[in-house]
Design an enzyme around this catalytic site. Structure first.
Site, PDB file in Angstrom:
ATOM      1  N   ARG A  91       0.808  -1.234   0.000  1.00 28.46           N
ATOM      2  CA  ARG A  91       0.000   0.000   0.000  1.00 28.46           C
ATOM      3  C   ARG A  91       0.834   1.275   0.000  1.00 28.46           C
ATOM      4  O   ARG A  91       0.333   2.348  -0.309  1.00 28.46           O
ATOM      5  CB  ARG A  91      -0.981  -0.022   1.176  1.00 28.46           C
ATOM      6  N   LYS A 185     -17.844   5.560  -0.613  1.00 32.50           N
ATOM      7  CA  LYS A 185     -17.151   5.623   0.689  1.00 32.50           C
ATOM      8  C   LYS A 185     -16.266   6.864   0.786  1.00 32.50           C
ATOM      9  O   LYS A 185     -15.596   7.216  -0.178  1.00 32.50           O
ATOM     10  CB  LYS A 185     -16.293   4.357   0.816  1.00 32.50           C
ATOM     11  N   THR A 216      -9.173  -2.627   9.768  1.00 35.04           N
ATOM     12  CA  THR A 216      -9.842  -2.337  11.047  1.00 35.04           C
ATOM     13  C   THR A 216     -11.303  -2.769  11.031  1.00 35.04           C
ATOM     14  O   THR A 216     -11.963  -2.801  12.072  1.00 35.04           O
ATOM     15  CB  THR A 216      -9.820  -0.827  11.340  1.00 35.04           C
ATOM     16  N   GLY A 217     -11.822  -3.040   9.846  1.00 34.81           N
ATOM     17  CA  GLY A 217     -13.230  -3.421   9.711  1.00 34.81           C
ATOM     18  C   GLY A 217     -14.152  -2.222   9.549  1.00 34.81           C
ATOM     19  O   GLY A 217     -15.358  -2.388   9.310  1.00 34.81           O
ATOM     20  N   GLY A 218     -13.585  -1.002   9.656  1.00 35.48           N
ATOM     21  CA  GLY A 218     -14.417   0.208   9.586  1.00 35.48           C
ATOM     22  C   GLY A 218     -15.250   0.299   8.316  1.00 35.48           C
ATOM     23  O   GLY A 218     -16.435   0.673   8.369  1.00 35.48           O
TER      24      GLY A 218
HETATM   25  C1  R5P Z   1      -9.185   0.466   0.669  1.00 35.88           C
HETATM   26  O1  R5P Z   1      -8.993   1.039  -0.391  1.00 35.88           O
HETATM   27  C2  R5P Z   1      -9.293  -1.015   0.739  1.00 35.88           C
HETATM   28  O2  R5P Z   1      -9.847  -1.526  -0.427  1.00 35.88           O
HETATM   29  C3  R5P Z   1     -10.120  -1.461   1.928  1.00 35.88           C
HETATM   30  O3  R5P Z   1     -11.446  -0.987   1.763  1.00 35.88           O
HETATM   31  C4  R5P Z   1      -9.565  -0.952   3.230  1.00 35.88           C
HETATM   32  O4  R5P Z   1      -8.213  -1.296   3.343  1.00 35.88           O
HETATM   33  C5  R5P Z   1     -10.342  -1.513   4.391  1.00 35.88           C
HETATM   34  O5  R5P Z   1      -9.831  -1.005   5.573  1.00 35.88           O
HETATM   35  P1  R5P Z   1     -10.675  -1.012   6.913  1.00 35.88           P
HETATM   36  O6  R5P Z   1     -11.099  -2.436   7.187  1.00 35.88           O
HETATM   37  O7  R5P Z   1      -9.716  -0.496   7.949  1.00 35.88           O
HETATM   38  O8  R5P Z   1     -11.824  -0.096   6.723  1.00 35.88           O
END
Ligand code: R5P
Length: 282
Positions: A91, A185, A216-218
């Site tokens: 990333r 989003k 983080t699942g956010g």
């Molecule tokens: C972001 O561009 C990725 O595709 C995922 O949506 C992101 O890494 C998810 O992160 P989290 O679970 O912290 O929201």
């Protein structure tokens, strides 16, 4: 050809060997009291072609991968393919601020030095493999595996959490034979996201959200809350790489009706194997 399975990828390495009907060799990997890594392949020799399956996340798995390559070479491996199911540092794919390390490029530059081929799965930005000049490098996709897994699960609609991931939802939707779309989003912080109220018709539907990474699942929690507000019957979440940082899995279990990931990172929910996709390429 032999599979050499690193400690991060036991399930996937073994599954891959079964699919290819070849031996999966286990190295003796230990940590010294000071946590330095020790690797030994306790055999007289290996085949000329060796496929090492090992993540570059977390950091200690990077050094293990480098030592596995060296140990395999010492036993006669001439062609070494590194299958890196979850490519850590992918990333950091540009210098967002002056003076930053370009981590993804550093990783590839060093791996390329003693590897003959690199295979990754669902890189955040597959374009980073263009930095690999001397050897073949290929990024594979988990959508066929996710599609197979949900084929008989009464999914009515497949959604990506953002526009950037809509190809993923499209491919899984087409495989299952149901509609697909994406949400909108906005990231507010490292762990907080906002899903803009959407026009999607989710009422009484079983919705599957697909993403590359759950960290983080956010993202998934915000998307699930929005879909439940819109009247979705069940919300399932599937990702390629389940990092599940900071108790994310427990939070997700309280929000979603089902959470599942592929086995690029092993956890209690890594039920989808991407071995078939890798086997086809090997
Ligand atoms: C972001 O561009 C990725 O595709 C995922 O949506 C992101 O890494 C998810 O992160 P989290 O679970 O912290 O929201």
């Amino acid at each position: 050809m032999k599979i050499l399975c690193g400690t991060s990828s036991q399930h996937l390495g073994n599954d891959l060997a079964i699919k290819l009907n070849i031996e999966c060799v286990q190295a003796n990997v230990r940590r010294f009291p000071d946590h330095e890594c020790y690797v030994r392949i306790e055999r007289e020799g290996l085949d000329k072609e060796v496929v090492i399956v090992q993540n570059t996340y977390p950091d200690n798995n990077i050094i293990e991968l480098l030592f596995l390559i060296d140990a395999a070479r010492s036993l006669g491996a001439e062609k070494v393919t590194c299958v890196i199911p979850y490519f850590g540092y992918s990333r950091q794919d540009k210098r967002f601020n002056p003076g930053e390390a370009l981590s993804a490029q550093v990783m590839l530059k060093h791996l390329e030095m003693d590897t003959d081929r690199i295979i990754t799965i669902d890189l955040h930005k597959p374009e980073i493999l263009n930095w690999v000049k001397r050897i073949p490098a290929k990024d594979l996709h988990s959508e066929p595996a996710i599609g197979r897994f949900f084929m008989d699960s009464d999914v009515d609609l497949v959604l990506a959490p953002d526009k950037g991931a809509d190809k993923r939802a499209e491919e899984v939707g087409l495989l299952i034979g149901v509609e697909f779309d994406h949400l909108v989003k906005t990231r507010l912080s490292g762990s907080e996201v906002k899903i803009t109220p959407s026009q999607i018709d989710a009422k009484n539907k079983n919705v599957l959200i697909v993403d590359d990474i759950i960290s983080t699942g956010g993202t998934i929690i915000a998307a699930t809350n929005e879909l439940k507000r819109l009247g979705a019957k069940n919300v399932f979440a599937a990702c390629t790489h389940g990092l599940f940082i900071g108790g994310a899995l427990e939070k997700l279990k309280m929000t979603c009706d089902r959470v599942v990931s592929t086995n690029t990172l092993e956890s209690e929910v890594s039920k989808i194997s991407v071995a078939e996709e890798i086997a086809k390429v090997l």
